[in-house]
Design a protein around this motif. Structure first.
Motif, PDB file in Angstrom:
ATOM      1  N   LYS A   1       0.829  -1.205   0.000  1.00 16.35           N
ATOM      2  CA  LYS A   1       0.000   0.000   0.000  1.00 16.35           C
ATOM      3  C   LYS A   1       0.867   1.260   0.000  1.00 16.35           C
ATOM      4  O   LYS A   1       0.588   2.236  -0.682  1.00 16.35           O
ATOM      5  CB  LYS A   1      -0.875   0.012   1.258  1.00 16.35           C
ATOM      6  CG  LYS A   1      -2.291  -0.395   0.996  1.00 16.35           C
ATOM      7  CD  LYS A   1      -3.091  -0.010   2.220  1.00 16.35           C
ATOM      8  CE  LYS A   1      -4.538  -0.288   2.082  1.00 16.35           C
ATOM      9  NZ  LYS A   1      -5.151  -0.496   3.388  1.00 16.35           N
ATOM     10  N   GLN A   2       1.918   1.240   0.807  1.00  9.93           N
ATOM     11  CA  GLN A   2       2.761   2.431   0.915  1.00  9.93           C
ATOM     12  C   GLN A   2       3.534   2.697  -0.369  1.00  9.93           C
ATOM     13  O   GLN A   2       3.766   3.834  -0.763  1.00  9.93           O
ATOM     14  CB  GLN A   2       3.773   2.297   2.078  1.00  9.93           C
ATOM     15  CG  GLN A   2       3.174   1.996   3.426  1.00  9.93           C
ATOM     16  CD  GLN A   2       2.041   2.935   3.762  1.00  9.93           C
ATOM     17  OE1 GLN A   2       2.142   4.155   3.609  1.00  9.93           O
ATOM     18  NE2 GLN A   2       0.913   2.377   4.177  1.00  9.93           N
ATOM     19  N   ILE A   3       3.932   1.624  -1.031  1.00 11.85           N
ATOM     20  CA  ILE A   3       4.799   1.765  -2.192  1.00 11.85           C
ATOM     21  C   ILE A   3       3.977   1.881  -3.493  1.00 11.85           C
ATOM     22  O   ILE A   3       4.525   2.212  -4.555  1.00 11.85           O
ATOM     23  CB  ILE A   3       5.794   0.560  -2.218  1.00 11.85           C
ATOM     24  CG1 ILE A   3       6.985   0.842  -3.133  1.00 11.85           C
ATOM     25  CG2 ILE A   3       5.177  -0.736  -2.574  1.00 11.85           C
ATOM     26  CD1 ILE A   3       7.920   1.819  -2.539  1.00 11.85           C
ATOM     27  N   ALA A   4       2.645   1.657  -3.390  1.00 10.88           N
ATOM     28  CA  ALA A   4       1.805   1.567  -4.597  1.00 10.88           C
ATOM     29  C   ALA A   4       1.959   2.724  -5.594  1.00 10.88           C
ATOM     30  O   ALA A   4       2.091   2.475  -6.798  1.00 10.88           O
ATOM     31  CB  ALA A   4       0.336   1.404  -4.198  1.00 10.88           C
TER      32      ALA A   4
ATOM     33  N   ARG B   1       8.489   7.744  -1.270  1.00  9.97           N
ATOM     34  CA  ARG B   1       7.638   6.728  -0.629  1.00  9.97           C
ATOM     35  C   ARG B   1       8.442   5.928   0.392  1.00  9.97           C
ATOM     36  O   ARG B   1       7.980   5.641   1.491  1.00  9.97           O
ATOM     37  CB  ARG B   1       7.060   5.747  -1.659  1.00  9.97           C
ATOM     38  CG  ARG B   1       6.160   6.304  -2.692  1.00  9.97           C
ATOM     39  CD  ARG B   1       5.009   7.124  -2.206  1.00  9.97           C
ATOM     40  NE  ARG B   1       3.956   6.439  -1.474  1.00  9.97           N
ATOM     41  CZ  ARG B   1       2.797   7.004  -1.136  1.00  9.97           C
ATOM     42  NH1 ARG B   1       2.530   8.246  -1.464  1.00  9.97           N
ATOM     43  NH2 ARG B   1       1.904   6.340  -0.446  1.00  9.97           N
ATOM     44  N   VAL B   2       9.651   5.536   0.014  1.00 10.55           N
ATOM     45  CA  VAL B   2      10.442   4.680   0.897  1.00 10.55           C
ATOM     46  C   VAL B   2      10.834   5.422   2.181  1.00 10.55           C
ATOM     47  O   VAL B   2      10.747   4.883   3.279  1.00 10.55           O
ATOM     48  CB  VAL B   2      11.686   4.143   0.135  1.00 10.55           C
ATOM     49  CG1 VAL B   2      12.684   3.536   1.087  1.00 10.55           C
ATOM     50  CG2 VAL B   2      11.256   3.126  -0.908  1.00 10.55           C
ATOM     51  N   GLU B   3      11.213   6.704   2.023  1.00  6.34           N
ATOM     52  CA  GLU B   3      11.625   7.452   3.218  1.00  6.34           C
ATOM     53  C   GLU B   3      10.433   7.836   4.085  1.00  6.34           C
ATOM     54  O   GLU B   3      10.407   7.574   5.281  1.00  6.34           O
ATOM     55  CB  GLU B   3      12.342   8.744   2.808  1.00  6.34           C
ATOM     56  CG  GLU B   3      13.781   8.508   2.451  1.00  6.34           C
ATOM     57  CD  GLU B   3      14.386   9.709   1.744  1.00  6.34           C
ATOM     58  OE1 GLU B   3      13.942  10.847   1.983  1.00  6.34           O
ATOM     59  OE2 GLU B   3      15.309   9.495   0.939  1.00  6.34           O
ATOM     60  N   GLU B   4       9.444   8.485   3.446  1.00 12.50           N
ATOM     61  CA  GLU B   4       8.367   9.055   4.257  1.00 12.50           C
ATOM     62  C   GLU B   4       7.290   8.037   4.623  1.00 12.50           C
ATOM     63  O   GLU B   4       6.714   8.111   5.687  1.00 12.50           O
ATOM     64  CB  GLU B   4       7.721  10.223   3.502  1.00 12.50           C
ATOM     65  CG  GLU B   4       8.673  11.396   3.340  1.00 12.50           C
ATOM     66  CD  GLU B   4       8.029  12.574   2.623  1.00 12.50           C
ATOM     67  OE1 GLU B   4       6.812  12.539   2.375  1.00 12.50           O
ATOM     68  OE2 GLU B   4       8.765  13.520   2.302  1.00 12.50           O
ATOM     69  N   HIS B   5       7.027   7.095   3.734  1.00 13.42           N
ATOM     70  CA  HIS B   5       5.893   6.191   3.975  1.00 13.42           C
ATOM     71  C   HIS B   5       6.309   4.831   4.517  1.00 13.42           C
ATOM     72  O   HIS B   5       5.516   4.132   5.122  1.00 13.42           O
ATOM     73  CB  HIS B   5       5.072   6.017   2.695  1.00 13.42           C
ATOM     74  CG  HIS B   5       4.432   7.284   2.237  1.00 13.42           C
ATOM     75  ND1 HIS B   5       3.090   7.526   2.330  1.00 13.42           N
ATOM     76  CD2 HIS B   5       4.969   8.412   1.700  1.00 13.42           C
ATOM     77  CE1 HIS B   5       2.819   8.745   1.872  1.00 13.42           C
ATOM     78  NE2 HIS B   5       3.950   9.290   1.475  1.00 13.42           N
TER      79      HIS B   5
END
Ligand code: ASP
Length: 441
Positions: free
Chosen positions: A270-273, A295-299
């Motif tokens: 979901k975070q990386i979608a 996405r990788v850092e913040e989510h």
């Protein structure tokens, strides 16, 4: 009203893009209309993402390294990253080889189909261009790629998106040197890069506001420029083997995430979608990189010290989807055109060359096919059959490119999670929206 999540908005945009594409195919003026009036929106979006890739890599890598208190940590992280990238790639190639040897998609191709494909595509300009590009790359010396990582001119490297590894080399050098000068002298430069980093990440947020409409444009364009549907059907078994292999790889990523980082795979997806959907729509891991980093850092909560190194390097050298595709495509072509070449030693050569080829592939649409030529050449595939071989797989190359790029990006995100966990740098997500930090009236 509850705000729709970004990935839902992008999915809706994609759906409308596909519908619009099919609708436009019904009219004689539809294709030129899409190419003249719809395509530019997607093109602008991709350009904007590429525009910020170099400043983002430099700012976040300098910040990442200068936040490290000790350089030996960087060495251990670097080694682990490269090892993990190579391992996942070899694994992907092995899955591809096993699947293509078990399912034998080449056996489903009739002689008429081969003749038809040869007539339609063998003299296609794009195929010729890919063979020419591969020939150029083949002429270089074995260690040339190492020499090529070192730029002669930092500004020239920064002015060309294809020279990403040179930019990374220069930036790591700069970051390490920054750690070695006295704090007082290092501070202004550190503050400068911190600030640049925050501003460029804000630019990512702003560009992403355009994402839903941009993917609509990108997908409508793909649909109107897609080749003959009947040919796509003939190649369905081959495409299905590639897709099956790609799904298996995703399964392995999710198991690794769940077992090693103890995070839920669904949460991860979901975070990386949004990054995955953009990779799918643009077929370019390089264009997707700014969004993957955000996405990788913040989510996902991966510390910048890890993501700023692992992701740009991964976008350039780690392509699990591409390497699986190269393994399947090369054996498939042999099954149809050169069955006598299907010996064990050639499959071993495929593992090695597909590994090198996926490292050497540029992170842009269609690059995997250029390197496929090099893989085929290494196993001694007859030169006169090469255009026919590429013609065989050309019709489904774009949809498969979209899928393999999605896997390439997912692989980079997975490795950054694993490395972050092993370095104790996996924290809590800290999401920043595009309008955060603005004084509200
Ligand atoms: N388009 C792929 C990427 O950017 C490379 C390829 O397989 O053609 O990751």
């Amino acid at each position: 009203m509850k705000k729709l999540a970004l990935h839902s908005k992008i999915l809706i945009g994609m759906l409308f893009g596909v519908l619009l594409g099919f609708l436009m195919l019904q009219f004689s003026w539809g294709k030129p209309f899409v190419q003249d009036w719809i395509e530019p929106i997607g093109a602008i979006f991709v350009r904007m993402l590429k525009l910020i890739a170099v400043p983002l890599i430099i700012a976040s890598l300098v910040k990442g390294i200068s936040d490290l208190k000790d350089i030996s940590k960087f060495k251990s992280m670097g080694l682990k990253t490269i090892l993990l990238y190579i391992t996942t790639t070899v694994f992907a190639i092995s899955i591809g080889l096993t699947a293509v040897n078990v399912f034998k998609p080449g056996e489903g191709i009739s002689t008429e189909t081969v003749v038809h494909l040869k007539k339609t595509y063998a003299s296609n300009d794009q195929i010729k261009a890919r063979i020419e590009e591969a020939n150029k790359q083949k002429e270089t010396k074995p260690l040339q790629f190492v020499v090529d990582m070192v730029p002669e001119n930092a500004f020239k490297a920064m002015s060309n998106n294809k020279l990403m590894l040179q930019v990374i080399f220069f930036t790591i050098f700069l970051g390490i040197s920054l750690l070695l000068v006295p704090e007082k002298q290092a501070k202004p430069l550190k503050i400068f890069f911190d600030s640049l980093n925050a501003v460029v990440l804000k630019m990512v947020d702003l560009i992403m506001l355009m994402a839903p409409i941009a993917v609509l444009s990108l997908l409508a364009t793909v649909i109107v420029t897609t080749n003959d549907i009947n040919i796509l059907l003939a190649l369905l078994r081959y495409a299905a083997v590639v897709v099956f292999g790609l799904l298996l790889i995703v399964g392995v990523y999710l198991i690794l995430i769940s077992v090693y980082t103890k995070k839920s795979p669904i949460w991860f997806l979901k975070q990386i979608a949004p990054a995955q959907l953009l990779a799918f729509s643009t077929s370019s891991s390089a264009a997707t990189l700014p969004v993957t980093m955000e996405r990788v850092e913040e989510h996902l909560g991966v510390d910048k010290e890890v993501s700023s190194f692992v992701l740009p390097v991964g976008a350039t050298i780690n392509m699990d989807g591409t390497s699986l595709y190269q393994a399947v495509a090369s054996v498939f072509i042999m099954q149809v055109l050169w069955p006598e070449g299907l010996v064990f030693s050639n499959q071993l050569v495929i593992v090695l060359t597909a590994l090198m080829a996926s490292i050497g592939s540029a992170a842009v649409p269609g690059a995997g096919m250029v390197m496929l030529v090099i893989v085929l050449d290494a196993i001694g595939f007859p030169k006169e059959l090469l255009p026919i071989g590429l013609a065989l797989i050309f019709a489904v190359d774009r949809p498969l490119d979209m899928l393999r790029t999605t896997i390439n990006v997912t692989g980079d995100a997975t490795v950054s999670m694993l490395i972050a966990k092993s370095e104790g740098k996996l924290g809590e997500p800290h999401v920043q929206n595009w309008d955060d930090d603005y004084p509200k009236k």
